[in-house]
Design a protein around this motif. Structure first.
Motif, PDB file in Angstrom:
ATOM      1  N   GLU A 205       0.841  -1.199   0.000  1.00  0.00           N
ATOM      2  CA  GLU A 205       0.000   0.000   0.000  1.00  0.00           C
ATOM      3  C   GLU A 205       0.877   1.250   0.000  1.00  0.00           C
ATOM      4  O   GLU A 205       1.891   1.318   0.693  1.00  0.00           O
ATOM      5  N   GLY A 206       0.478   2.222  -0.801  1.00  0.00           N
ATOM      6  CA  GLY A 206       1.232   3.454  -0.932  1.00  0.00           C
ATOM      7  C   GLY A 206       0.943   4.443   0.174  1.00  0.00           C
ATOM      8  O   GLY A 206      -0.145   4.425   0.767  1.00  0.00           O
ATOM      9  N   ILE A 207       1.914   5.318   0.424  1.00  0.00           N
ATOM     10  CA  ILE A 207       1.795   6.323   1.468  1.00  0.00           C
ATOM     11  C   ILE A 207       2.287   7.667   0.939  1.00  0.00           C
ATOM     12  O   ILE A 207       3.355   7.744   0.320  1.00  0.00           O
ATOM     13  N   ILE A 208       1.520   8.717   1.184  1.00  0.00           N
ATOM     14  CA  ILE A 208       1.963  10.087   0.924  1.00  0.00           C
ATOM     15  C   ILE A 208       2.098  10.767   2.280  1.00  0.00           C
ATOM     16  O   ILE A 208       1.119  10.921   3.009  1.00  0.00           O
ATOM     17  N   ALA A 209       3.314  11.134   2.628  1.00  0.00           N
ATOM     18  CA  ALA A 209       3.569  11.801   3.910  1.00  0.00           C
ATOM     19  C   ALA A 209       3.645  13.295   3.653  1.00  0.00           C
ATOM     20  O   ALA A 209       4.622  13.784   3.077  1.00  0.00           O
ATOM     21  N   SER A 210       2.628  14.036   4.047  1.00  0.00           N
ATOM     22  CA  SER A 210       2.541  15.453   3.697  1.00  0.00           C
ATOM     23  C   SER A 210       3.387  16.326   4.618  1.00  0.00           C
ATOM     24  O   SER A 210       2.967  16.694   5.716  1.00  0.00           O
ATOM     25  N   ASN A 211       4.580  16.670   4.143  1.00  0.00           N
ATOM     26  CA  ASN A 211       5.400  17.597   4.931  1.00  0.00           C
ATOM     27  C   ASN A 211       4.788  18.991   4.941  1.00  0.00           C
ATOM     28  O   ASN A 211       5.010  19.773   5.866  1.00  0.00           O
ATOM     29  N   GLN A 212       3.979  19.306   3.941  1.00  0.00           N
ATOM     30  CA  GLN A 212       3.274  20.582   3.928  1.00  0.00           C
ATOM     31  C   GLN A 212       2.283  20.667   5.094  1.00  0.00           C
ATOM     32  O   GLN A 212       2.206  21.679   5.792  1.00  0.00           O
ATOM     33  N   SER A 213       1.547  19.590   5.321  1.00  0.00           N
ATOM     34  CA  SER A 213       0.626  19.541   6.460  1.00  0.00           C
ATOM     35  C   SER A 213       1.401  19.519   7.772  1.00  0.00           C
ATOM     36  O   SER A 213       1.046  20.220   8.735  1.00  0.00           O
ATOM     37  N   ALA A 214       2.468  18.729   7.823  1.00  0.00           N
ATOM     38  CA  ALA A 214       3.264  18.632   9.045  1.00  0.00           C
ATOM     39  C   ALA A 214       3.831  19.979   9.465  1.00  0.00           C
ATOM     40  O   ALA A 214       3.949  20.275  10.659  1.00  0.00           O
ATOM     41  N   ASN A 215       4.162  20.821   8.504  1.00  0.00           N
ATOM     42  CA  ASN A 215       4.723  22.133   8.808  1.00  0.00           C
ATOM     43  C   ASN A 215       3.688  23.117   9.352  1.00  0.00           C
ATOM     44  O   ASN A 215       4.048  24.230   9.757  1.00  0.00           O
ATOM     45  N   ARG A 216       2.416  22.720   9.344  1.00  0.00           N
ATOM     46  CA  ARG A 216       1.363  23.534   9.958  1.00  0.00           C
ATOM     47  C   ARG A 216       0.733  22.800  11.148  1.00  0.00           C
ATOM     48  O   ARG A 216      -0.378  23.132  11.561  1.00  0.00           O
ATOM     49  N   ASP A 217       1.436  21.831  11.701  1.00  0.00           N
ATOM     50  CA  ASP A 217       0.897  21.030  12.805  1.00  0.00           C
ATOM     51  C   ASP A 217       0.835  21.870  14.086  1.00  0.00           C
ATOM     52  O   ASP A 217       1.854  22.326  14.599  1.00  0.00           O
ATOM     53  N   GLU A 218      -0.373  22.005  14.625  1.00  0.00           N
ATOM     54  CA  GLU A 218      -0.615  22.820  15.816  1.00  0.00           C
ATOM     55  C   GLU A 218       0.050  22.251  17.058  1.00  0.00           C
ATOM     56  O   GLU A 218       0.248  22.982  18.043  1.00  0.00           O
ATOM     57  N   ASP A 219       0.391  20.968  17.062  1.00  0.00           N
ATOM     58  CA  ASP A 219       1.047  20.358  18.217  1.00  0.00           C
ATOM     59  C   ASP A 219       2.556  20.560  18.212  1.00  0.00           C
ATOM     60  O   ASP A 219       3.244  20.167  19.157  1.00  0.00           O
ATOM     61  N   VAL A 220       3.075  21.151  17.164  1.00  0.00           N
ATOM     62  CA  VAL A 220       4.522  21.364  17.046  1.00  0.00           C
ATOM     63  C   VAL A 220       4.866  22.847  16.936  1.00  0.00           C
ATOM     64  O   VAL A 220       5.847  23.310  17.515  1.00  0.00           O
ATOM     65  N   PHE A 221       4.054  23.607  16.205  1.00  0.00           N
ATOM     66  CA  PHE A 221       4.338  25.017  15.959  1.00  0.00           C
ATOM     67  C   PHE A 221       3.235  25.892  16.553  1.00  0.00           C
ATOM     68  O   PHE A 221       2.059  25.690  16.256  1.00  0.00           O
ATOM     69  N   VAL A 222       3.616  26.852  17.364  1.00  0.00           N
ATOM     70  CA  VAL A 222       2.665  27.812  17.916  1.00  0.00           C
ATOM     71  C   VAL A 222       2.182  28.739  16.804  1.00  0.00           C
ATOM     72  O   VAL A 222       2.976  29.254  16.029  1.00  0.00           O
ATOM     73  N   HIS A 223       0.859  28.919  16.741  1.00  0.00           N
ATOM     74  CA  HIS A 223       0.260  29.748  15.682  1.00  0.00           C
ATOM     75  C   HIS A 223       0.853  29.381  14.315  1.00  0.00           C
ATOM     76  O   HIS A 223       1.472  30.219  13.639  1.00  0.00           O
TER      77      HIS A 223
END
Length: 428
Positions: free
Chosen positions: A336-354
């Protein structure tokens, strides 16, 4: 990995995101799986579906152009796990590997380079080019980068500021192009021809046939350059590959050509877009722009935040499972294929404030704009140096620079493609 305090999405924002997400689901009929890639709602903002998925279903199925279903991973931790799990393969010819379009599926059949290899082959071939792109070498290249930037600014300024000048062909495209041509050992007199070929193959309005023909032209050209280096090597990357890898039998001629092609095109479009996006984003944040003009030492923080905020290369982090694995409580089966969205990860509220705010003073953190793990961008140090010097010099030399059009009229790339700007008329 958390910076400061944990950020949260407001209930009203979640409700609005959920509403928009439901609309996108309905737009594809009764299917339970949404179409991917998602569309940016406007300009440069990431698809709004990402925020909804991070909250509710961070590992979920999406449907690609060919009807295949693959996993989409949206949380920062999960993306990092995907990009460091050796049970997940980067080899594009494996059944189930997610390709974003028909052109990508066809290109996957070409002879691979290290970006499409797994360890140990990946490390062996990457190691052949990595010494050219170390942080130390990037520092040594700063005078050449500065000279190139100054030359392009001189030419642009000579054209005057009364009439709008398109920043793309006059600055943001030639600067990174000239640098990679210099590294590869390509004659500068061929710059215009190569730039045209590269523009066609990366232009969203070009047909698949035009893009394919442009890629073939580039490969044929690089083949001729390689042949010249075989008989008369000099001090450049293609020559070093010939002398150190081709002659001892570690690489074939075709391998050298493909690696040169990768180095020529892989980061070029991304660099062009990041310079353009940097200009627009600073103009949209005048207070931070004024700070940057007064204090050019803010360039490093600016580039770091731009790389997080825009994630200009957002469709490359793809894998296929070689065995069954568990990811954030979800079973992903072999094949099964996987797309890991670094674009989404860079807006993760649990890692980056605002995370949806642009802030050049943001503490340095684990942004994924250059990737993560063993496949992290090999030329990251060079790319950072180019962006720092290009943006600093541009606003120091032209402090009154502004757009010649309203922000609403900026021509962005297709909303389902990597974020970028195709034309950027400016005055000063």
């Amino acid at each position: 990995m958390i910076l400061g305090r944990t950020a949260t999405i407001s209930r009203s924002k979640i409700q609005s995101i959920t509403c928009l997400s439901k609309l996108s689901y309905r737009s594809i009929g009764n299917a339970a799986v949404p179409k991917f890639p998602f569309s940016r709602p406007y300009g440069v903002e990431p698809p709004i579906e990402y925020a909804q998925l991070r909250v509710n279903t961070p590992v979920s199925k999406v449907e690609l152009w060919d009807g295949s279903h693959v996993w989409l991973v949206t949380k920062h931790k999960d993306v990092c796990d995907v990009l460091t799990d050796e049970r997940l393969s980067k080899i594009r010819t494996r059944p189930g590997f997610p390709e974003m379009n028909a052109g990508g599926k066809a290109a996957a059949k070409n002879r691979p380079t290290f970006v499409d290899m797994d360890p140990p082959d990946h490390g062996r071939q990457r190691g052949m080019v990595a010494p050219t792109f170390t942080p130390e070498i990037a520092e040594e290249m700063r005078p050449l980068i500065q000279k190139t930037v100054d030359e392009m600014l001189d030419i642009m300024v000579q054209k005057g500021c009364k009439e709008p000048v398109d920043l793309v062909p006059n600055f943001s495209l030639p600067v990174p192009s000239r640098m990679i041509y210099s590294i590869l050992g390509i004659p500068m007199e061929d710059l215009e021809y190569l730039t045209t070929c590269n523009a066609i193959r990366t232009n969203g309005s070009a047909t698949a046939s035009q893009a394919s023909n442009a890629s073939n032209d580039l490969l044929q050209y690089l083949g001729k350059v390689t042949d010249k280096k075989i008989t008369n090597p000099s001090n450049d990357l293609i020559s070093r590959l010939v002398v150190e890898q081709l002659r001892p039998g570690h690489l074939t001629r075709e391998d050298v050509v493909q690696i040169a092609f990768l180095m020529l095109v892989a980061g070029n479009a991304t660099m062009v877009n990041m310079i353009n996006l940097g200009v627009v984003t600073l103009l949209q944040h005048p207070k931070q722009l004024n700070e940057f003009k007064k204090d050019p030492s803010l360039a490093k923080g600016l580039v770091e935040e731009l790389s997080r905020f825009h994630t200009a290369s957002a469709m490359a982090t793809r894998r296929v499972a070689t065995v069954d694995i568990m990811l954030n409580g979800q079973l992903i089966k072999a094949g099964e294929g996987i797309i890991a969205s670094n674009q989404s990860a860079n807006r993760d509220e649990d890692v980056f404030v605002h995370p949806d705010s642009f802030d050049i003073h943001r503490p340095t953190g684990p942004q994924l704009g250059f990737g993560y793990g063993v496949h992290r961008c090999v030329a990251e140090s060079l790319a950072r140096a180019e962006m720092e010097i290009a943006l600093t010099s541009l606003f120091q030399r032209l402090p009154n620079l502004k757009l010649a059009i309203p922000f609403s009229e900026i021509k962005y790339t297709c909303p389902t493609a990597d974020v970028g700007i195709t034309e950027l008329p400016i005055v000063w």
